[in-house]
Design a protein around this motif. Structure first.
Motif, PDB file in Angstrom:
ATOM      1  N   GLU A  66      37.955  30.856  25.270  1.00 16.43           N
ATOM      2  CA  GLU A  66      36.414  30.767  25.613  1.00 16.43           C
ATOM      3  C   GLU A  66      36.481  30.345  27.366  1.00 16.43           C
ATOM      4  O   GLU A  66      35.805  31.374  28.080  1.00 16.43           O
ATOM      5  CB  GLU A  66      35.976  29.568  25.005  1.00 16.43           C
ATOM      6  CG  GLU A  66      34.425  29.469  25.162  1.00 16.43           C
ATOM      7  CD  GLU A  66      33.786  28.276  24.507  1.00 16.43           C
ATOM      8  OE1 GLU A  66      33.207  27.395  25.072  1.00 16.43           O
ATOM      9  OE2 GLU A  66      33.963  28.022  23.308  1.00 16.43           O
ATOM     10  N   LEU A  67      37.431  29.647  27.782  1.00 16.64           N
ATOM     11  CA  LEU A  67      37.402  29.502  29.174  1.00 16.64           C
ATOM     12  C   LEU A  67      38.019  30.751  29.925  1.00 16.64           C
ATOM     13  O   LEU A  67      37.185  31.186  30.860  1.00 16.64           O
ATOM     14  CB  LEU A  67      38.385  28.225  29.325  1.00 16.64           C
ATOM     15  CG  LEU A  67      37.769  26.868  29.549  1.00 16.64           C
ATOM     16  CD1 LEU A  67      39.052  25.789  29.737  1.00 16.64           C
ATOM     17  CD2 LEU A  67      36.560  26.664  30.508  1.00 16.64           C
ATOM     18  N   GLU A  68      38.988  31.372  29.418  1.00 17.18           N
ATOM     19  CA  GLU A  68      39.482  32.678  29.946  1.00 17.18           C
ATOM     20  C   GLU A  68      38.323  33.793  29.926  1.00 17.18           C
ATOM     21  O   GLU A  68      37.995  34.352  30.926  1.00 17.18           O
ATOM     22  CB  GLU A  68      40.778  33.170  29.222  1.00 17.18           C
ATOM     23  CG  GLU A  68      41.954  32.452  29.375  1.00 17.18           C
ATOM     24  CD  GLU A  68      43.183  32.865  28.580  1.00 17.18           C
ATOM     25  OE1 GLU A  68      43.964  32.705  29.042  1.00 17.18           O
ATOM     26  OE2 GLU A  68      42.834  33.422  27.455  1.00 17.18           O
ATOM     27  N   ALA A  69      37.659  33.601  29.139  1.00 16.23           N
ATOM     28  CA  ALA A  69      36.423  34.682  29.164  1.00 16.23           C
ATOM     29  C   ALA A  69      35.233  34.213  29.995  1.00 16.23           C
ATOM     30  O   ALA A  69      34.854  35.226  30.579  1.00 16.23           O
ATOM     31  CB  ALA A  69      35.800  34.773  27.487  1.00 16.23           C
ATOM     32  N   LYS A  70      35.087  33.054  30.066  1.00 15.92           N
ATOM     33  CA  LYS A  70      34.020  32.391  31.092  1.00 15.92           C
ATOM     34  C   LYS A  70      34.338  32.753  32.538  1.00 15.92           C
ATOM     35  O   LYS A  70      33.594  33.571  33.080  1.00 15.92           O
ATOM     36  CB  LYS A  70      33.796  31.096  31.130  1.00 15.92           C
ATOM     37  CG  LYS A  70      32.883  30.572  29.641  1.00 15.92           C
ATOM     38  CD  LYS A  70      32.835  28.816  29.757  1.00 15.92           C
ATOM     39  CE  LYS A  70      31.942  28.698  28.501  1.00 15.92           C
ATOM     40  NZ  LYS A  70      31.775  27.286  28.791  1.00 15.92           N
ATOM     41  N   LEU A  71      35.832  32.644  32.831  1.00 15.26           N
ATOM     42  CA  LEU A  71      36.253  33.035  34.080  1.00 15.26           C
ATOM     43  C   LEU A  71      36.357  34.305  34.463  1.00 15.26           C
ATOM     44  O   LEU A  71      36.000  34.753  35.440  1.00 15.26           O
ATOM     45  CB  LEU A  71      37.738  32.459  34.270  1.00 15.26           C
ATOM     46  CG  LEU A  71      37.707  30.757  34.410  1.00 15.26           C
ATOM     47  CD1 LEU A  71      39.168  30.319  34.062  1.00 15.26           C
ATOM     48  CD2 LEU A  71      36.930  30.433  35.557  1.00 15.26           C
ATOM     49  N   ARG A  72      36.744  34.950  33.409  1.00 17.04           N
ATOM     50  CA  ARG A  72      36.770  36.704  33.443  1.00 17.04           C
ATOM     51  C   ARG A  72      35.246  37.161  33.662  1.00 17.04           C
ATOM     52  O   ARG A  72      35.107  38.300  34.681  1.00 17.04           O
ATOM     53  CB  ARG A  72      37.289  37.397  32.157  1.00 17.04           C
ATOM     54  CG  ARG A  72      37.740  38.525  32.386  1.00 17.04           C
ATOM     55  CD  ARG A  72      38.447  39.081  30.990  1.00 17.04           C
ATOM     56  NE  ARG A  72      37.837  38.684  29.599  1.00 17.04           N
ATOM     57  CZ  ARG A  72      38.809  37.801  29.020  1.00 17.04           C
ATOM     58  NH1 ARG A  72      39.554  37.166  29.282  1.00 17.04           N
ATOM     59  NH2 ARG A  72      38.100  37.339  27.890  1.00 17.04           N
ATOM     60  N   ASN A  73      33.990  36.524  33.203  1.00 12.62           N
ATOM     61  CA  ASN A  73      32.911  37.071  33.441  1.00 12.62           C
ATOM     62  C   ASN A  73      32.099  36.213  34.331  1.00 12.62           C
ATOM     63  O   ASN A  73      30.882  36.378  34.505  1.00 12.62           O
ATOM     64  CB  ASN A  73      31.884  37.027  31.814  1.00 12.62           C
ATOM     65  CG  ASN A  73      32.656  38.153  31.118  1.00 12.62           C
ATOM     66  OD1 ASN A  73      32.788  39.159  31.335  1.00 12.62           O
ATOM     67  ND2 ASN A  73      33.124  37.574  29.817  1.00 12.62           N
ATOM     68  N   SER A  74      32.640  35.594  35.140  1.00 13.88           N
ATOM     69  CA  SER A  74      32.115  34.662  36.046  1.00 13.88           C
ATOM     70  C   SER A  74      31.687  35.202  37.549  1.00 13.88           C
ATOM     71  O   SER A  74      32.359  36.336  37.823  1.00 13.88           O
ATOM     72  CB  SER A  74      32.978  33.321  36.471  1.00 13.88           C
ATOM     73  OG  SER A  74      33.992  33.564  37.223  1.00 13.88           O
ATOM     74  N   GLU A  75      30.679  34.987  37.987  1.00  9.58           N
ATOM     75  CA  GLU A  75      30.365  35.313  39.414  1.00  9.58           C
ATOM     76  C   GLU A  75      30.181  34.020  40.228  1.00  9.58           C
ATOM     77  O   GLU A  75      29.481  33.366  39.899  1.00  9.58           O
ATOM     78  CB  GLU A  75      29.112  36.158  39.274  1.00  9.58           C
ATOM     79  CG  GLU A  75      28.582  36.882  40.725  1.00  9.58           C
ATOM     80  CD  GLU A  75      27.183  37.585  40.387  1.00  9.58           C
ATOM     81  OE1 GLU A  75      26.193  37.547  41.354  1.00  9.58           O
ATOM     82  OE2 GLU A  75      27.103  38.183  39.510  1.00  9.58           O
ATOM     83  N   ILE A  76      30.750  34.233  41.418  1.00 13.38           N
ATOM     84  CA  ILE A  76      30.693  32.871  42.147  1.00 13.38           C
ATOM     85  C   ILE A  76      29.753  33.157  43.135  1.00 13.38           C
ATOM     86  O   ILE A  76      29.518  34.209  43.684  1.00 13.38           O
ATOM     87  CB  ILE A  76      32.187  32.822  42.940  1.00 13.38           C
ATOM     88  CG1 ILE A  76      33.084  32.469  42.003  1.00 13.38           C
ATOM     89  CG2 ILE A  76      31.747  31.499  44.067  1.00 13.38           C
ATOM     90  CD1 ILE A  76      34.587  32.369  42.756  1.00 13.38           C
ATOM     91  N   ILE A  77      28.668  32.176  43.346  1.00 12.19           N
ATOM     92  CA  ILE A  77      27.474  32.128  43.949  1.00 12.19           C
ATOM     93  C   ILE A  77      28.037  31.863  45.360  1.00 12.19           C
ATOM     94  O   ILE A  77      28.537  30.853  45.579  1.00 12.19           O
ATOM     95  CB  ILE A  77      26.554  30.893  43.574  1.00 12.19           C
ATOM     96  CG1 ILE A  77      26.411  31.027  42.091  1.00 12.19           C
ATOM     97  CG2 ILE A  77      25.433  31.170  44.334  1.00 12.19           C
ATOM     98  CD1 ILE A  77      25.908  29.933  41.282  1.00 12.19           C
TER      99      ILE A  77
END
Length: 155
Positions: A66-77
């Protein structure tokens, strides 16, 4: 279907990376040691220590995925100077009825932490003030009813 982008501040992203690293490098080893100790006890068919360790291993691997998916789909503001409220903005608002002033940072839902004055852009207040400028008065539909807030400052 494309996954929803996860909005994170740089600090929030760094904390997720740190948590993922801890899970992979420390927790996996701890659980592995528990499994080895449980296996050494013998008969696995009635070994509750083994069952508990296997269940914990499954939960850990699920959380890692789950964390890997979040990081993969993250966009840094990226913080930009804007007079409008956006994710990453720090805002000061006043509850019109109670005349109480609060300061919040608007963050993505993954990073929301109301106890530390970080509210999600999807929360009732966060959604109501997005794209607004200082001086705006918004009505927030909360479980307790409609609350009116004045946006005093945007940074």
């Amino acid at each position: 279907m494309a996954e929803k982008k996860i909005l994170l501040t740089q600090d929030g992203y760094d904390k997720l990376v740190e948590k993922l690293d801890y899970m992979k490098s420390v927790r996996r080893i701890e659980i592995s040691e528990r499994l080895k100790a449980a296996i050494a006890l013998g008969d696995l068919s009635e070994n509750s220590e083994y069952d508990d360790a296997k269940n914990e291993q499954g939960r850990l691997e699920s959380e890692i995925s789950e964390l890997e998916a979040k990081l993969r789909n993250s966009e840094i503001i990226q913080s930009t100077a804007s007079s409008k409220v956006m994710v990453g903005s720090t805002v000061t608002v006043r509850d019109v009825e109670l005349d109480q002033i609060e300061t919040y940072m608007i963050v993505g839902s993954t990073e929301a932490d109301p106890d530390n004055n970080k509210i999600s852009d999807e929360s009732p207040l966060g959604a109501a003030i997005l794209d607004k400028m200082a001086g705006a008065v918004v009505q927030v539909h909360a479980p307790a009813g409609v609350i009116e807030f004045e946006l005093l400052d945007v940074k």
